[in-house]
Design an enzyme around this catalytic site. Structure first.
Site, PDB file in Angstrom:
ATOM      1  N   ASN A   1      -3.143   1.926  15.651  1.00  0.00           N
ATOM      2  CA  ASN A   1      -3.651   1.306  16.902  1.00  0.00           C
ATOM      3  C   ASN A   1      -4.199   2.664  17.658  1.00  0.00           C
ATOM      4  OD1 ASN A   1      -1.670   2.590  18.407  1.00  0.00           O
ATOM      5  ND2 ASN A   1      -0.524   1.004  17.353  1.00  0.00           N
TER       6      ASN A   1
ATOM      7  N   SER B   1      -7.726  -4.792  10.429  1.00  0.00           N
ATOM      8  CA  SER B   1      -7.917  -5.751  11.535  1.00  0.00           C
ATOM      9  C   SER B   1      -7.724  -7.084  10.879  1.00  0.00           C
ATOM     10  CB  SER B   1      -9.370  -5.594  11.800  1.00  0.00           C
ATOM     11  OG  SER B   1      -9.636  -4.680  12.786  1.00  0.00           O
TER      12      SER B   1
ATOM     13  N   TYR C   1      -4.610  -7.862  14.417  1.00  0.00           N
ATOM     14  CA  TYR C   1      -5.908  -7.650  15.360  1.00  0.00           C
ATOM     15  C   TYR C   1      -6.759  -8.915  14.955  1.00  0.00           C
ATOM     16  CZ  TYR C   1      -5.085  -2.964  17.444  1.00  0.00           C
ATOM     17  OH  TYR C   1      -4.781  -2.086  17.840  1.00  0.00           O
TER      18      TYR C   1
ATOM     19  N   GLY D   1      -4.856  -8.479  10.299  1.00  0.00           N
ATOM     20  CA  GLY D   1      -3.511  -9.121  10.745  1.00  0.00           C
ATOM     21  C   GLY D   1      -3.487  -9.155  12.192  1.00  0.00           C
TER      22      GLY D   1
ATOM     23  N   GLY E   1       3.170  -4.182  11.317  1.00  0.00           N
ATOM     24  CA  GLY E   1       2.264  -4.266  10.171  1.00  0.00           C
ATOM     25  C   GLY E   1       2.310  -3.158   9.208  1.00  0.00           C
TER      26      GLY E   1
ATOM     27  N   ASP F   1       0.739  -0.525   9.636  1.00  0.00           N
ATOM     28  CA  ASP F   1       1.492   0.815  10.312  1.00  0.00           C
ATOM     29  C   ASP F   1       2.836   1.230  10.153  1.00  0.00           C
ATOM     30  OD1 ASP F   1       0.866   3.109  11.909  1.00  0.00           O
ATOM     31  OD2 ASP F   1       0.269   1.963  13.683  1.00  0.00           O
TER      32      ASP F   1
ATOM     33  N   ILE G   1       0.711  -1.312   0.071  1.00  0.00           N
ATOM     34  CA  ILE G   1      -0.245   0.119  -0.044  1.00  0.00           C
ATOM     35  C   ILE G   1       0.863   1.242   0.081  1.00  0.00           C
ATOM     36  CG2 ILE G   1      -0.294   0.362   2.427  1.00  0.00           C
ATOM     37  CD1 ILE G   1      -3.303   0.650   1.942  1.00  0.00           C
TER      38      ILE G   1
HETATM   39  N1  AR6 Z   1       0.565  -3.071   2.256  1.00  0.00           N
HETATM   40  C1  AR6 Z   1      -0.622  -3.652   2.292  1.00  0.00           C
HETATM   41  N2  AR6 Z   1      -1.132  -4.473   3.323  1.00  0.00           N
HETATM   42  C2  AR6 Z   1      -0.201  -4.882   4.070  1.00  0.00           C
HETATM   43  C3  AR6 Z   1       0.957  -4.260   4.309  1.00  0.00           C
HETATM   44  C4  AR6 Z   1       1.484  -3.438   3.390  1.00  0.00           C
HETATM   45  N3  AR6 Z   1       2.904  -2.892   3.159  1.00  0.00           N
HETATM   46  N4  AR6 Z   1       1.655  -4.969   5.421  1.00  0.00           N
HETATM   47  C5  AR6 Z   1       0.672  -5.578   5.892  1.00  0.00           C
HETATM   48  N5  AR6 Z   1      -0.526  -5.548   5.236  1.00  0.00           N
HETATM   49  P1  AR6 Z   1      -1.941  -4.994  10.311  1.00  0.00           P
HETATM   50  P2  AR6 Z   1      -4.344  -4.832  12.113  1.00  0.00           P
HETATM   51  C6  AR6 Z   1      -1.723  -6.371   5.634  1.00  0.00           C
HETATM   52  O1  AR6 Z   1      -1.437  -6.498  11.400  1.00  0.00           O
HETATM   53  O2  AR6 Z   1      -4.865  -6.217  12.086  1.00  0.00           O
HETATM   54  C7  AR6 Z   1      -0.229  -2.546  14.016  1.00  0.00           C
HETATM   55  O3  AR6 Z   1       0.606  -2.762  14.882  1.00  0.00           O
HETATM   56  C8  AR6 Z   1      -1.696  -7.359   6.377  1.00  0.00           C
HETATM   57  O4  AR6 Z   1      -1.241  -8.722   5.875  1.00  0.00           O
HETATM   58  O5  AR6 Z   1      -1.172  -4.436   9.790  1.00  0.00           O
HETATM   59  O6  AR6 Z   1      -5.512  -3.778  11.656  1.00  0.00           O
HETATM   60  C9  AR6 Z   1      -0.929  -1.391  14.454  1.00  0.00           C
HETATM   61  O7  AR6 Z   1      -0.400  -0.378  14.959  1.00  0.00           O
HETATM   62  C10 AR6 Z   1      -3.204  -7.535   6.948  1.00  0.00           C
HETATM   63  O8  AR6 Z   1      -3.958  -8.295   6.106  1.00  0.00           O
HETATM   64  O9  AR6 Z   1      -3.303  -4.491  10.813  1.00  0.00           O
HETATM   65  C11 AR6 Z   1      -1.863  -1.988  15.440  1.00  0.00           C
HETATM   66  O10 AR6 Z   1      -1.354  -2.180  16.537  1.00  0.00           O
HETATM   67  C12 AR6 Z   1      -3.305  -6.185   6.974  1.00  0.00           C
HETATM   68  O11 AR6 Z   1      -2.552  -5.184   6.033  1.00  0.00           O
HETATM   69  C13 AR6 Z   1      -2.080  -3.314  14.821  1.00  0.00           C
HETATM   70  O12 AR6 Z   1      -1.169  -3.718  13.914  1.00  0.00           O
HETATM   71  C14 AR6 Z   1      -3.731  -5.607   8.373  1.00  0.00           C
HETATM   72  O13 AR6 Z   1      -2.672  -6.137   9.166  1.00  0.00           O
HETATM   73  C15 AR6 Z   1      -3.428  -3.365  13.978  1.00  0.00           C
HETATM   74  O14 AR6 Z   1      -3.700  -4.291  13.270  1.00  0.00           O
END
Ligand code: AR6
Length: 378
Positions: free
Chosen positions: A41, A134, A138, A136, A49, A51, A28
């Protein structure tokens, strides 16, 4: 805002038309859109992730601006600049932590998408890219997260002019749900006959073509004899290719004119007739088909315009035509569904099961690395 040129993950896919919604596989942080959405968060002070990836790509100024936002509640969204990102803005939203689905997770997740879209629109954004919020850290099950995302985005797009990308990252997110995946896989195993069938098909078609040519030559000779029964054609002339072509042309000419003035209803005619018969508006049809308004207008207003197979199929499916009529509409546009093509087999599976939801079909096509309905060129 120009439509961004994305490095698309589908080897067969090319972007030619602006379309309202696409699921793509990408990082992204590389999206050239007006706004990307961050799955943050409540502190908004960065994390892992997506973020972490966004903060790394945007640079330290993003964190500085985030510090002044006083955090964000679950289901809400806040906006900052994009700094070093190609995107102008980052919309930070906080998804729910999955605790089994009984704590309002679905509504909170839908709210993340809605609030982010509202914020994007209020900042004049034309293009927005979401990650699977959410899904990943979460822990929201990916298939359900994808469903909530798709439904909420589409609801919003029904009365707003925005261009939305849902960016999935890992291969797992493609496999929408195990059940759907398994069902389709079984169907493909049963129905996908593959290259052996193709070889047999082309042999059959060759034989048919030879048969047709033989018949055509015989009919032409008979027609010529009927017009001038006393004429005796020299043997060698009758056997030359030139004679065959001459005979064919002269036999066809009067019939061809006649046929051209009495042509059947074409794809465009059938499409517009079916829209009227179903008592739906053009917009209802093309939106449901995931077909861009400009493309639809081209089909409607330029009689000679030839849409691609995925567009024709998407429109036929959006009209919820019975299988026979879907095949008829495809044939009118010069296409067919076969059992020797994985894309066709998957689409046929949904039609046979009475599932006309383009986005569910696209999710399945996506899972099997196929081009998508309504959003690709042939
Ligand atoms: N581009 C697109 N999608 C991605 C990328 C990227 N570069 N990297 C990961 N994903 P997550 P959450 C996908 O964990 O579940 C953080 O630490 C990943 O495969 O990033 O909402 C925050 O600070 C997954 O399908 O977000 C919070 O503490 C999706 O993005 C917590 O994680 C979301 O995964 C939020 O958790």
């Amino acid at each position: 805002m120009h439509v961004p040129q994305l490095r698309c993950i589908y080897s067969v896919m090319e972007r030619v038309e602006g379309l309202p919604f696409e699921i793509i596989r990408n990082d992204i942080t590389r999206m050239q859109v007006d706004a990307i959405v961050n799955a943050a968060n409540p502190s908004l002070l960065g994390g892992g992730g997506v973020d972490g990836a966004i903060h790394r790509a945007a640079g330290p100024q993003l964190l500085e601006e985030c510090k002044g936002l006083n955090g964000c509640s679950t289901g809400q969204a806040k906006i900052t600049k994009g700094y070093r990102l190609p995107a102008k803005y980052v919309i930070h939203t906080v998804g729910p932590v999955w605790t089994g689905g009984g704590c309002g997770e679905k509504e909170l997740l839908a709210s993340c998408y809605r609030e982010s879209l509202r914020l994007a629109a209020s900042y004049g954004c034309g293009t927005v890219a979401f990650p699977l919020i959410s899904a990943g850290a979460y822990g929201y099950p990916q298939d359900q997260a994808l469903k909530v995302a798709t439904e909420t985005i589409l609801d919003y797009l029904a009365d707003h002019d925005l261009y939305v990308y849902l960016v999935v990252f890992g291969h797992g997110a493609w496999l929408i749900s195990r059940k759907l995946y398994a069902n389709i896989q079984a169907y493909i195993d049963d129905s996908y006959i593959g290259p052996a069938y193709e070889r047999e098909e082309s042999r059959r078609r060759r034989i048919q073509a030879l048969h047709y040519m033989g018949n055509a030559a015989r009919e032409d000779t008979e027609a010529r004899n009927r017009r001038d029964p006393d004429a005796c054609m020299p043997q060698e002339y009758a056997l030359t290719e030139g004679a065959f072509q001459d005979a064919k042309a002269s036999a066809q000419q009067p019939g061809l004119e006649d046929m051209l003035t009495h042509m059947d209803e074409g794809f465009r005619g059938m499409l517009l007739r079916k829209i009227d018969e179903k008592r739906i508006t053009d917009a209802e049809c093309y939106k449901k088909a995931n077909v861009d308004r400009k493309l639809f207008n081209k089909i409607k207003n330029q009689p000679g315009y030839k849409p691609g197979k995925s567009t024709v199929l998407a429109l036929a499916i959006a009209l919820e035509l019975p299988e026979r009529e879907i095949r008829e509409m495809l044939a009118k546009a010069g296409f067919a569904l076969t059992r020797s093509d994985k894309f066709d087999v998957i689409v046929e599976y949904f039609i046979e099961h009475g599932n006309y939801n383009i986005f569910e079909i696209n999710e399945a096509l996506f899972s099997f690395d196929q081009k998508l309905l309504g959003s690709v060129t042939p």
